[in-house]
Design an enzyme around this catalytic site. Structure first.
Site, PDB file in Angstrom:
ATOM      1  N   TYR A 291     -50.187  -4.758 -33.340  1.00 44.70           N
ATOM      2  CA  TYR A 291     -50.186  -3.465 -34.026  1.00 44.70           C
ATOM      3  C   TYR A 291     -51.613  -3.034 -34.365  1.00 44.70           C
ATOM      4  CZ  TYR A 291     -49.634   0.072 -37.593  1.00 44.70           C
ATOM      5  OH  TYR A 291     -49.747   1.238 -38.314  1.00 44.70           O
TER       6      TYR A 291
ATOM      7  N   GLN B 273     -53.903   0.242 -32.805  1.00 45.14           N
ATOM      8  CA  GLN B 273     -54.467   1.326 -33.637  1.00 45.14           C
ATOM      9  C   GLN B 273     -55.685   1.967 -32.984  1.00 45.14           C
ATOM     10  OE1 GLN B 273     -53.036   2.682 -36.537  1.00 45.14           O
ATOM     11  NE2 GLN B 273     -51.484   1.479 -35.486  1.00 45.14           N
TER      12      GLN B 273
END
Length: 131
Positions: free
Chosen positions: A124, A128
């Site tokens: 994750y 980004q």
């Protein structure tokens, strides 16, 4: 990497996803400032005996996956990273003093990793960069 850490009193596995931004979300973490931030953050973690498992610095924010002794506390770890990096980066890069009254906002986001695997949180954080 060993999942569990310990000190004289406790054994823990406390991973936190932390996000914070420069004041006014200005895109100032560029041109060597972001890489220097990473170096300083790792120095702070080593001095205070916590672990930065993943770190991504973008021009307007920082994402970290941090493992912290619950007796020390995530709030202390974040405060020390933000304090030291603000002091050192503003001393090394004078343009930061001209652009911002302070480097960081007073706020930050923190979430326990909980049931997510550290690998999922790492992915994750990596994603980004493309968001």
């Amino acid at each position: 990497m060993d999942r569990y850490r310990s000190n004289d009193n406790i054994v823990w596995d406390c991973d936190y996803h932390v996000v914070f931004c420069p004041k006014y979300r200005r895109k100032v973490l560029v041109d060597g400032i972001g890489s220097r931030f990473e170096e300083i953050a790792h120095e702070v973690a080593e001095e205070l005996d916590f672990e930065i498992r993943e770190i991504k610095v973008m021009p307007d924010r920082v994402h970290m996956l941090v493992s912290v002794d619950p007796q020390f506390g995530i709030h202390r770890a974040v405060k020390r990273i933000k304090g030291r990096t603000s002091h050192d980066l503003r001393a090394e890069f004078p343009q930061l003093k001209r652009k911002l009254p302070t480097l960081w906002t007073n706020s930050y986001f923190v979430s326990t990793v909980g049931g997510a695997t550290p690998e999922a949180v790492r992915q994750y954080i990596e994603d980004q960069r493309n968001a």
